[in-house]
Design an enzyme around this catalytic site. Structure first.
Site, PDB file in Angstrom:
ATOM      1  N   LYS A   1       0.925  14.423   0.556  1.00  0.00           N
ATOM      2  CA  LYS A   1      -0.628  14.841   0.433  1.00  0.00           C
ATOM      3  C   LYS A   1      -0.702  16.300   0.007  1.00  0.00           C
ATOM      4  O   LYS A   1      -1.656  16.714  -0.615  1.00  0.00           O
ATOM      5  CB  LYS A   1      -1.539  14.352   1.395  1.00  0.00           C
TER       6      LYS A   1
ATOM      7  N   LYS B   1      -8.121  14.207   4.846  1.00  0.00           N
ATOM      8  CA  LYS B   1      -7.447  13.054   4.618  1.00  0.00           C
ATOM      9  C   LYS B   1      -6.441  13.209   5.785  1.00  0.00           C
ATOM     10  O   LYS B   1      -6.250  14.263   6.372  1.00  0.00           O
ATOM     11  CB  LYS B   1      -6.773  12.929   3.233  1.00  0.00           C
ATOM     12  N   ARG B   2      -5.521  12.042   6.238  1.00  0.00           N
ATOM     13  CA  ARG B   2      -4.266  12.122   6.874  1.00  0.00           C
ATOM     14  C   ARG B   2      -3.457  13.368   6.505  1.00  0.00           C
ATOM     15  O   ARG B   2      -3.428  13.559   5.446  1.00  0.00           O
ATOM     16  CB  ARG B   2      -3.500  11.010   7.011  1.00  0.00           C
TER      17      ARG B   2
ATOM     18  N   LYS C   1     -14.785   8.410  -3.625  1.00  0.00           N
ATOM     19  CA  LYS C   1     -15.996   8.812  -2.710  1.00  0.00           C
ATOM     20  C   LYS C   1     -16.417  10.037  -3.145  1.00  0.00           C
ATOM     21  O   LYS C   1     -17.848  10.205  -3.427  1.00  0.00           O
ATOM     22  CB  LYS C   1     -15.638   8.688  -1.275  1.00  0.00           C
TER      23      LYS C   1
ATOM     24  N   HIS D   1       0.724  -1.255   0.033  1.00  0.00           N
ATOM     25  CA  HIS D   1       0.063  -0.129  -0.046  1.00  0.00           C
ATOM     26  C   HIS D   1       0.912   1.300   0.058  1.00  0.00           C
ATOM     27  O   HIS D   1       0.249   2.270   0.138  1.00  0.00           O
ATOM     28  CB  HIS D   1      -0.929   0.120   1.504  1.00  0.00           C
TER      29      HIS D   1
ATOM     30  N   THR E   1      -8.674   6.839  -1.937  1.00  0.00           N
ATOM     31  CA  THR E   1     -10.006   6.180  -2.089  1.00  0.00           C
ATOM     32  C   THR E   1     -10.949   7.420  -1.675  1.00  0.00           C
ATOM     33  O   THR E   1     -12.138   7.135  -2.387  1.00  0.00           O
ATOM     34  CB  THR E   1     -10.109   4.989  -1.122  1.00  0.00           C
TER      35      THR E   1
END
Ligand code: 26V
Length: 815
Positions: free
Chosen positions: A559, A553-554, A665, A361, A661
C-alpha cells in the site's frame, strides 16, 4: 397544527416513551440517575423494537413466498457502530434527536459511546458489512453468517511512536443489537476417525468425531434503507458441549476441570488480526470449519423445512464464500449431502457446485490459504477423504479430456506437493463453485492471468468480475450530513433513494460558482471537526485551511505508506531549503493498523511518528507542513476523517490492491485522488475523468516486466533522482531518529537492494503528481470543480450496484 406536524409530534412522543420504558425496565435506571451510557442502551433497545416489527414481517414474507435465499459466509463483518445506521435507515433520526433533546439528552453525545463492532481486519470485512446493508435495501432475502468474536480487531495504542496491541472488549457493556438464540445451536465435530460400511451402491461413511463443540446463534437485524427489509446477520459463538468436570474440580484440579471448556470456547474468542500473512494456526482452521459447519447445518435445516427437497438446493439457496476462509464449505456440503442424506456422490457434486460461489480478494501469494494435509487429516479426517476424492475425479476428468501436461495437472491439483502436502483452499473453492469472481476489472484480469490461469483455461466461463462498492447510506448520508443536505438541495429528495443514478447530474452544475463555494464551505466545517478531534486525541493544532492529504488503511508494504512518507520528507527538505517561498500549506494525515507480527509495517508506523515529531516541532516551516498519525483507525474514525479529506492517497504498487474501497469513499465525499492504475482506481478514472484525478507511476504490466528481470534495485532510481537520494540519506543517517540513528538503515538498505514494491521506481512520478495537486489547489475554481466531478462520478461505486450484479449474474435472485 397541520396533520404532518401532528404525526411528527406523535412519533416523537412515542419514541420518548419507548426510551423511558427501556431505561426503567430493561436498564433498570431512573432518568434522574441515569449515566450517559444508560441512555445509550435505552435508546438502542428502543430502536431495536422498531426494527423487530419490520424484521418479523420480512421473515414471514420470505417463508411465504418461498423465494431463493442468499447466504453470505464471511469470517469478517466490520460493522462499526449501528445506532445511526438503524435510526437513519428506519427514518427515525430526527424523531430520536428531538425526543432525546426533550429529555435533555444529546444524541450526538450518546452515539459516541457505542463501541465499534470491529469483527474484521479491513476492506474484506467492511465490504461484507456494506453488502449486508445493500442486500437489505434491495430486498434480497439474505443471511450473513460469521463468528461472534468476543474480541474484535485489537485496539492500537501508539507508545513512543510504536504500535502496541491491546485487546478490544466490545462486549463489556453487552450488545443491545443482538438476540441470543440458545435454542438455535449445532454440534460441530473435530478429530476422530471414519468408518466405511459397504451398502448397495456407494459405501456409507461415518465420521466418529472425537471432540464436539457447540455453536450457538446470535442474531443481529440489519435494516435496509427506509426499513425496506430487515435481514439477519447470524454469528456463532462456541460453547463447550460437555459439563464441568465436577469431580476434578472438587479434587482441587480447578484448571484441568475447565480445560475442555477453554479449548472449545477459544474458537470464538478472538478475530485473527492478520490481513495477509499466513495464519498457519490450528485455531484458525478450527474457526473456519466451526462457522462453516454451523452455517451449513442451519441453512440445510431451513431448506429442508421449507422445501423438503435437496434437489432444489441450487434453486433455493445461493452460498457466497467471502474469500477462501469458508472454502471448507465445499467438502462440508459434500459430506452433509453424501454421508448424512445419502445423496449419490455425483449428484451431490452437481448440487454443491450449483449452490456455491467464491469471491477472491487478493493475489498476494502469502494470503492464499493452504492447510497442511496432516493437520487436516487429524482435525477433519472425513473432509480430507472427500478432498482427495474430489481431486482424483478432477484429475481423471482432465485425463479423459486428453490433458496430460504435467505442469498443468500440478497447478490445478487441490494438493500441493512441494513443501509437504498441503491443501490449496483457492483451488478447492474454485472447483466447488459455479462462479469465481474478482473484485475489480483489473484484479479479475490478473486472476485469469496469474493465480488461476490454468483453472481458467479449463473452465473459461467461471471467472467473472464484480467491482466492489460501498453503501452510500453510511459513507455519505451518515458520515457527511452537511454534504448530503447540499446534494439533496441540488439534485432533489430522490437522491436519497437513487444516489447511484442521480449523482451524475451534479456534473452539469460543476461550473456554478455558488455551488462550488458551498461545497468548499461544507468541507471547511468537516475539516474544523477533524481539527478538534486531532487536538483532543494527540494535542496537535492544525490549520483548517491547509490541504488535508490523507492515507488511511491497513499498513502494508504494497500500500506504500512509505512512499507517502518519502514525499513528506522531500517536502520538508524543500521547505527548509526555501523557507521564504509561499508553499501550499499541507497536513499529512495517516492512520492504520499493522498486523502484530508484521515488523516492517510496524517500523513504518514508527517512522511516520518520528517524522511527525521532527516536522511538527520545526519552527522554520511556520506551520506549513504538519504530519499526523492518528491512533486506532477503525470504522468510526474513518467516518470522521473521510469527509474532511481534500486529497485521497491510493498509491499501491500497481497490480497488488485487488480493489480498494476507501478510494470510493473519499471520491464520493469530494476528495481528489492521487493514485496508481490499480484495483478500482482504474474504473474510477473511467467514470470521473483523468483531468480530475492524479494518476502516476508504473502500471501493472510494467511492474510485472521489471520483476521478471530479477530483483529490482532501487539504486537505479535513487542515482537518477537527487531529491530521492537526499530523502533516503536523511532517513538513513538518523535525522528523524536521533535517539537511535541506525533505526532505519535496514529499511533504506532494503530499498536500495530490492525495491520490490517500486517505491523508488515510482518516487519521481509521485513527486510530480503531487506538484500537480498543488497547482490545482492554488486555483480554487478548478479544485472545487474537480471535487464536484469526483462526487458526481462515483455513483456507479454504490454497493447497491455491486449487489444487483451479484444478484442477477451469480445468485439469480433479482430481475
Ligand atoms: C487473509 C488472511 C490470511 C490469513 C490470516 C488472516 C487473513 C485475513 C484476511 C485475509 C484476506 C486479505 C484479503 C483482503 O482483505 N483483501 C482486500 O479485500 C478488499 C475487498 O474486496 C479489497 O478492496 C482490497 O483491495 C483487498 O486487499
Amino acid at each position: 397544527m397541520p396533520q404532518e406536524h401532528q404525526e411528527h409530534a406523535a412519533r416523537i412522543a412515542e419514541f420518548r416513551d419507548k426510551v423511558l420504558y427501556k431505561l426503567t425496565y430493561s436498564v433498570g435506571k431512573d432518568p434522574e440517575h441515569a449515566f450517559t451510557h444508560d441512555w445509550f442502551e435505552a435508546v438502542a433497545l428502543a430502536t431495536r423494537d422498531y426494527l423487530v416489527d419490520d424484521w418479523m414481517g420480512n421473515t414471514r414474507r420470505m417463508y411465504a413466498s418461498g423465494t431463493k435465499r442468499v447466504y453470505y459466509l464471511s469470517l469478517e463483518f466490520l460493522i462499526g457502530r449501528l445506532l445511526l445506521d438503524n435510526l437513519s435507515n428506519l427514518g427515525l433520526l430526527e424523531v430520536a434527536r428531538e425526543a432525546l433533546a426533550g429529555l435533555d439528552v444529546d444524541i450526538d453525545q450518546i452515539r459516541q459511546l457505542e463501541p465499534d463492532a470491529a469483527l474484521g481486519n479491513g476492506g474484506l470485512g467492511r465490504l461484507a458489512a456494506c453488502f449486508m446493508e445493500s442486500m437489505a435495501t434491495l430486498g434480497v432475502a439474505a443471511h450473513g453468517y460469521g463468528i461472534r468474536y468476543e474480541h474484535g480487531l485489537f485496539r492500537q495504542a501508539i507508545v513512543d511512536g510504536w504500535q502496541q496491541e491491546q485487546t478490544e472488549s466490545w462486549l463489556d457493556f453487552g450488545n443491545p443489537w443482538e438476540f441470543e438464540r440458545p435454542e438455535v445451536s449445532y454440534l460441530i465435530g473435530f478429530g476422530g476417525s471414519v468408518s466405511a460400511i459397504p451398502g448397495e451402491g456407494e459405501p456409507r461413511h461415518f465420521w466418529h468425531w472425537a471432540e464436539g463443540v457447540r455453536a450457538v446463534a446470535y442474531d443481529t437485524p440489519i435494516a435496509g434503507w427506509r426499513g425496506n427489509s430487515v435481514n439477519t446477520l447470524r454469528l456463532w459463538r462456541a460453547r463447550a458441549e460437555g459439563e464441568l468436570h465436577l469431580e476434578r474440580f472438587n479434587a482441587g484440579d480447578h484448571v484441568g476441570a475447565v480445560e475442555e471448556e477453554a479449548r472449545a470456547e477459544a474458537i470464538s474468542r478472538v478475530l485473527y488480526p492478520a490481513d495477509s500473512t499466513e495464519a498457519g494456526q490450528e485455531l484458525r482452521l478450527r474457526q473456519e470449519y466451526f462457522f462453516v459447519s454451523a452455517s451449513l447445518q442451519d441453512l440445510m435445516r431451513r431448506h429442508l423445512k421449507q422445501h423438503g427437497d435437496l434437489d432444489l438446493l441450487p434453486q433455493k439457496a445461493a452460498i457466497q464464500l467471502n474469500d477462501t476462509h469458508p472454502a471448507i464449505a465445499v467438502a462440508e456440503l459434500m459430506r452433509i449431502l453424501v454421508d448424512v442424506h445419502a445423496v449419490p456422490w455425483s449428484r451431490a457434486w452437481q448440487l454443491t457446485v450449483g449452490t456455491l460461489a467464491y469471491t477472491n480478494h487478493t493475489l498476494l501469494p502469502e494470503a492464499l490459504e493452504t492447510w497442511s494435509a496432516g493437520l487436516m487429516e487429524r482435525m477433519l479426517p472425513r473432509h480430507m477423504q472427500i478432498i482427495y476424492l474430489i481431486n482424483a475425479e478432477h484429475i481423471d476428468s482432465l485425463r479423459a479430456r486428453d490433458i496430460h501436461d504435467f505442469e498443468l495437472l500440478r497447478a490445478v491439483s487441490l494438493i500441493e506437493e512441494d513443501q509437504g502436502r498441503r491443501v490449496r483452499m483457492g483451488n478447492l473453492a474454485f472447483l466447488g463453485s459455479h462462479s469465481v469472481n474478482g473484485v475489480s476489472a483489473l484484479h479479475t484480469e490478473l486472476m485469469r492471468k496469474t493465480v488461476f490461469s490454468h483453472l481458467h483455461a479449463l473452465y473459461p466461463q467461471r471467472i467473472n468480475s464484480k467491482t466492489n462498492g460501498i453503501t452510500f447510506r453510511r459513507w455519505l448520508f451518515q458520515a457527511n450530513p452537511r454534504l448530503t443536505a447540499l446534494l439533496v438541495e441540488q439534485l432533489g429528495e430522490e437522491l436519497l433513494d437513487r444516489p447511484d443514478e442521480l449523482l451524475v447530474n451534479l456534473r452539469a452544475d460543476a461550473d456554478k460558482s455558488a455551488l462550488r463555494k458551498r461545497f468548499a464551505e461544507q468541507r471547511q466545517l468537516a475539516k474544523l471537526s477533524l481539527c478538534s478531534l486531532v487536538q483532543d486525541r494527540i494535542g496537535l493544532q492544525l490549520d483548517p485551511s491547509a490541504l488535508f492529504d490523507v492515507q488511511v488503511k491497513r499498513i502494508h508494504e504494497y500500500k506504500r505508506q512509505l512512499l507517502n512518507l518519502l514525499h513528506t520528507v522531500a517536502l520538508y527538505q524543500a521547505m527548509r531549503d526555501e523557507p521564504t517561498t509561499a508553499w501550499v500549506p499541507r497536513v499529512k494525515i495517516l492512520a492504520g493498523k499493522a498486523a502484530a507480527s508484521y515488523q516492517q509495517a510496524k517500523l513504518v508506523i514508527k517512522l511516520a511518528n518520528d517524522i511527525a515529531r521532527t516536522i511538527n516541532h520545526d519552527p522554520t516551516l511556520r506551520g506549513q507542513l504538519k504530519v499526523v498519525f492518528l491512533p486506532n483507525y477503525n470504522v468510526s474514525l474513518a467516518e470522521q476523517i473521510i469527509p474532511a479529506a481534500d486529497l485521497s492517497e491510493q498509491i499501491s504498487t500497481a497490480g497488488m490492491e485487488a480493489s480498494g474501497t476507501s478510494n470510493m469513499k473519499f471520491a464520493l465525499n469530494g476528495a481528489l485522488t492521487i493514485g496508481t492504475l490499480d484495483g478500482a482506481n482504474v474504473e474510477m478514472l473511467e467514470r470521473i475523468g483523468d483531468e480530475h484525478m492524479f494518476i502516476f507511476g508504473l502500471n501493472a504490466r510494467q511492474v510485472e516486466m521489471r520483476r521478471q528481470e530479477g530483483p529490482v534495485a532501487g539504486e537505479v532510481a535513487i542515482s537518477a533522482s537527487p531529491r530521492l537520494h537526499e530523502v533516503l540519506q536523511a532517513i538513513r543517517s538518523g535525522v528523524f531518529s536521533p535517539d537511535d540513528p541506525a533505526r532505519y538503515t535496514g529499511l533504506v538498505d532494503s530499498l536500495i537492494w530490492n525495491d520490490h514494491f517500486m517505491v523508488c521506481a515510482d518516487f519521481d512520478a509521485y513527486w510530480q503528481a503531487q506538484a500537480e495537486v498543488e497547482e490545482r489547489w492554488r486555483d480554487p475554481r478548478q479544485w472545487w470543480r474537480s471535487a464536484l466531478m469526483n462526487c458526481a462520478g462515483t455513483g456507479w461505486f454504490s454497493s447497491d450496484r455491486t449487489i444487483r450484479e451479484y444478484a442477477r449474474e451469480i445468485w439469480g435472485v433479482l430481475e
